[in-house]
Design a protein around this motif. Sequence first.
Motif, short mmCIF file in Angstrom:
data_model
loop_
_atom_site.label_atom_id
_atom_site.label_comp_id
_atom_site.label_asym_id
_atom_site.label_seq_id
_atom_site.Cartn_x
_atom_site.Cartn_y
_atom_site.Cartn_z
N GLY A 139 0.84 -1.19 0.00
CA GLY A 139 0.00 0.00 0.00
C GLY A 139 0.88 1.23 0.00
N HIS B 124 -3.66 -5.94 0.32
CA HIS B 124 -3.57 -4.56 -0.15
C HIS B 124 -4.23 -3.65 0.89
N ALA C 286 -5.51 -0.59 1.18
CA ALA C 286 -5.96 0.32 0.12
C ALA C 286 -6.44 1.66 0.66
N ALA D 244 -1.48 -0.72 -7.88
CA ALA D 244 -2.30 -1.43 -6.89
C ALA D 244 -2.59 -2.85 -7.36
N ARG E 194 -8.22 -7.15 0.61
CA ARG E 194 -8.10 -5.70 0.48
C ARG E 194 -8.67 -5.09 1.75
N GLU F 139 -9.58 -1.53 3.74
CA GLU F 139 -9.81 -0.08 3.68
C GLU F 139 -9.56 0.44 5.09
#
Length: 186
Positions: free
Chosen positions: A19, A117, A119, A154, A161, A163
């Motif tokens: 990231g 990830h 993100a 990405a 993933r 957030e």
Amino acid sequence: MTTNQETDVTSGATVWLTGLPSAGKTTIAYELAGLLRAEGHAVEVLDGDEIREFISAGLGFSREDRHTNVQRIGFLAELLSRNGVKTLVPVIAPYADSREAVRKRHQVGGTPYLEVHVATPVEVCSVRDVKGLYAKQAAGELTGLTGVDDPYEAPESPDLRIESQDQTVRESAASVYALLSERGLV
């Protein structure tokens, strides 16, 4: 004959958290490391800043140097993981081909590898600005900042993933732990 729990505690795996700078990769990795250690797992966190200081000293931030750095870290991660260590790697690794080469190294060795990830949007990362990089870049004191004036590719299909701006560090670490559990690695 070992029980499933004994096998889980001694089996290694690499979890690569990719990231942008200040996305929360290292914070999540250390939170997850604490959870895993509490269960008796051998855990190492390969912090990108520490690797750059000790193992990749002298490398710059060109595409080639970044690739070399990621490959060195990938080698260490695979070595540790195949020897029973849960290896957490909070490293930007901005290029998809570099990350794919690390994944392939793990596949060849039969070593579990998970790509996470983190993100977090660049707008959130620039507010967090843990190391002051975004401020330096904005002031013209720094160029080549990943995701701002240098590329970040990405992952198209990571194993997970996150957030991070929408959940706590504990929730993010729990998401990675759940993935490890789902894959039979804890």
